[in-house]
Design a protein around this motif. Structure first.
Motif, short mmCIF file in Angstrom:
data_model
loop_
_atom_site.label_atom_id
_atom_site.label_comp_id
_atom_site.label_asym_id
_atom_site.label_seq_id
_atom_site.Cartn_x
_atom_site.Cartn_y
_atom_site.Cartn_z
N PHE A 47 0.80 -1.54 0.06
CA PHE A 47 0.32 -0.12 0.05
C PHE A 47 0.41 1.79 0.21
CE2 PHE A 47 -2.41 -3.29 2.28
CZ PHE A 47 -4.01 -3.22 1.07
N LEU A 48 2.09 1.46 0.04
CA LEU A 48 2.86 1.94 1.03
C LEU A 48 2.94 2.76 -0.70
CD1 LEU A 48 4.33 4.17 2.22
CD2 LEU A 48 6.61 2.38 1.91
N ILE A 49 3.62 1.38 -1.36
CA ILE A 49 4.40 2.57 -2.75
C ILE A 49 3.62 2.96 -3.34
CG2 ILE A 49 4.82 1.78 -4.96
CD1 ILE A 49 6.79 -1.37 -3.51
N PRO A 50 1.77 2.16 -4.26
CA PRO A 50 0.62 3.05 -5.03
C PRO A 50 0.66 4.36 -3.77
CG PRO A 50 0.46 1.48 -4.05
CD PRO A 50 1.60 0.86 -3.64
N LEU A 51 0.99 4.51 -2.90
CA LEU A 51 0.01 5.57 -2.36
C LEU A 51 1.53 6.95 -2.46
CD1 LEU A 51 -2.21 7.32 -0.79
CD2 LEU A 51 -0.42 6.05 1.25
N VAL A 52 2.10 6.51 -2.05
CA VAL A 52 3.67 7.48 -2.47
C VAL A 52 3.70 7.77 -4.13
CG1 VAL A 52 6.16 7.69 -2.38
CG2 VAL A 52 4.98 6.68 -0.93
N LEU A 53 3.34 6.77 -5.23
CA LEU A 53 3.49 7.47 -6.55
C LEU A 53 2.58 7.78 -6.51
CD1 LEU A 53 4.38 3.91 -7.93
CD2 LEU A 53 6.01 5.94 -7.63
N ALA A 54 0.95 8.00 -5.90
CA ALA A 54 -0.33 9.40 -6.14
C ALA A 54 0.15 10.57 -5.44
CB ALA A 54 -1.09 7.84 -5.60
N HIS A 55 1.11 10.15 -4.68
CA HIS A 55 0.85 11.29 -3.84
C HIS A 55 2.33 11.63 -3.69
CE1 HIS A 55 -3.36 11.40 -2.86
NE2 HIS A 55 -3.43 10.19 -3.11
N ARG A 56 3.40 12.03 -4.23
CA ARG A 56 4.98 12.57 -4.61
C ARG A 56 5.03 13.75 -3.23
NH1 ARG A 56 6.94 12.30 -9.37
NH2 ARG A 56 9.65 13.23 -9.00
N THR A 57 4.38 14.57 -3.45
CA THR A 57 4.50 15.77 -2.55
C THR A 57 4.35 15.33 -1.28
OG1 THR A 57 2.73 16.44 -3.03
CG2 THR A 57 3.99 17.07 -4.62
N LYS A 58 3.64 14.70 -0.46
CA LYS A 58 3.55 13.81 0.43
C LYS A 58 4.14 12.74 1.08
CE LYS A 58 -0.88 15.99 0.22
NZ LYS A 58 -2.09 15.91 0.99
N ALA A 59 5.08 12.37 -0.29
CA ALA A 59 6.05 11.08 0.09
C ALA A 59 6.82 10.42 1.49
CB ALA A 59 7.01 10.70 -1.70
N PHE A 60 7.34 11.64 2.33
CA PHE A 60 7.87 11.88 3.51
C PHE A 60 7.24 11.49 4.82
CE2 PHE A 60 10.81 12.85 0.54
CZ PHE A 60 12.36 12.34 0.75
N LYS A 61 6.10 12.47 4.21
CA LYS A 61 4.80 12.60 5.56
C LYS A 61 3.96 10.62 5.79
CE LYS A 61 0.07 14.58 6.76
NZ LYS A 61 -0.66 15.28 5.62
N ILE A 62 3.87 10.61 4.71
CA ILE A 62 3.32 8.90 4.21
C ILE A 62 4.47 8.67 5.27
CG2 ILE A 62 2.34 7.52 2.78
CD1 ILE A 62 1.59 9.14 0.44
N ALA A 63 5.73 8.43 4.63
CA ALA A 63 6.70 7.12 5.18
C ALA A 63 6.53 7.83 6.93
CB ALA A 63 8.08 7.66 4.65
N LEU A 64 6.74 9.13 7.15
CA LEU A 64 7.08 9.38 8.47
C LEU A 64 4.86 8.61 9.51
CD1 LEU A 64 8.02 10.55 11.65
CD2 LEU A 64 6.33 12.75 10.91
N TRP A 65 3.94 8.16 8.57
CA TRP A 65 2.82 7.96 9.15
C TRP A 65 3.08 6.35 9.42
CZ3 TRP A 65 -0.45 9.73 12.94
CH2 TRP A 65 0.11 11.02 13.06
N THR A 66 3.89 5.46 8.67
CA THR A 66 3.96 4.28 7.92
C THR A 66 4.25 4.10 9.15
OG1 THR A 66 3.56 4.49 6.00
CG2 THR A 66 4.33 2.22 6.49
N THR A 67 5.82 4.33 9.66
CA THR A 67 6.89 4.14 10.31
C THR A 67 6.21 4.27 11.78
OG1 THR A 67 8.67 5.29 9.56
CG2 THR A 67 8.94 4.81 11.51
N ILE A 68 5.41 5.81 11.94
CA ILE A 68 5.28 5.37 13.14
C ILE A 68 4.02 4.18 13.24
CG2 ILE A 68 3.60 6.81 14.96
CD1 ILE A 68 4.35 9.51 13.57
N SER A 69 3.46 3.79 13.03
CA SER A 69 2.27 2.90 13.21
C SER A 69 3.11 1.60 13.00
CB SER A 69 1.58 2.71 11.91
OG SER A 69 0.23 4.03 11.35
N SER A 70 3.95 1.43 12.29
CA SER A 70 4.32 0.03 12.19
C SER A 70 5.41 -0.49 13.67
CB SER A 70 4.99 -0.01 11.49
OG SER A 70 6.35 -1.51 11.62
N VAL A 71 5.94 0.44 14.13
CA VAL A 71 5.85 0.52 15.38
C VAL A 71 5.55 0.16 16.87
CG1 VAL A 71 8.27 1.87 16.70
CG2 VAL A 71 8.95 2.23 15.02
N LEU A 72 4.23 1.27 16.98
CA LEU A 72 3.41 1.36 17.54
C LEU A 72 2.73 -0.09 17.73
CD1 LEU A 72 1.30 4.68 17.91
CD2 LEU A 72 2.29 3.44 19.44
N GLY A 73 2.84 -0.51 16.32
CA GLY A 73 2.38 -2.35 16.13
C GLY A 73 3.18 -3.22 16.58
#
Length: 199
Positions: A47-73
């Protein structure tokens, strides 16, 4: 055979691209990233790859939220191992056929716990197995969290950076070679689970 596989993966890719254009795209990615760290078998990269491809300007924000969610998980997986190993933890380890070797594996945490967490967080090795094992062995929660943040952050921010830098050419390449890339991806995924049995 390959044509059918290619068609199936293309349909899945198009479905993901439609999904990531909706208003619940980021919450969905965060939910997948959270549950993948404790029991869900599919990695969030799908899900990360297509989401970043669809919203490239928000790439690092998306990566940040993915990281936070993964660490909490991962911390949730740690809690499963710490508090619920005899019930939930055992069930998850049985699902991945890892119970028999688990006792042999636990002693490695005495010397290599942080490196094990880091390695699982950045590679296809099932991170969920390590989060539960960390709880069972009562690994230092601060060390566990720091190793998880570094590993998951490196993984997701690297993907985001590559897609941000080479977004359009990479999107064209992915769409052109989707069939082969999906096979490689699933081989890496299966390889990660095979490592569990060989560890």
């Amino acid at each position: 055979m390959f044509k059918q596989w290619n068609k199936m993966t293309k349909n899945l890719y198009e479905w993901c691209m439609r999904l990531v254009s909706g208003k619940y795209a980021l919450p969905t990615l965060c939910a997948v990233s959270f549950i993948e760290s404790s029991f869900f078998p599919i990695p969030p990269d799908i899900f990360l790859i297509p989401l970043v491809l669809a919203h490239r300007t928000k790439a690092f924000k998306i990566a940040l939220w993915t990281t936070i969610s993964s660490v909490l998980g991962g911390m949730f997986g740690y809690a499963i191992g710490y508090f619920l190993y005899d019930t939930v933890g055992i069930a998850i380890l049985n699902f991945f056929h890892y119970t028999q070797k688990f006792e042999e594996f636990k002693h490695l945490y005495n010397d290599y716990g942080a490196w094990i967490v880091f390695g699982a967080g950045i590679t296809p090795f099932p991170y969920k197995i390590i989060t539960i094992a960390s709880g069972v062995t009562q690994m230092n929660i601060v060390v566990f969290t720091i190793a998880s943040i570094i590993a998951r952050g490196m993984r997701f921010f690297l993907i985001a950076a590559l897609l941000w830098k080479f977004g359009e050419p990479m999107k064209v390449y992915i769409e052109k070679n989707l069939g082969w890339l999906s096979i490689v991806f699933f081989l890496l995924l299966i390889g990660g689970f095979l490592l569990v049995k060989l560890f």
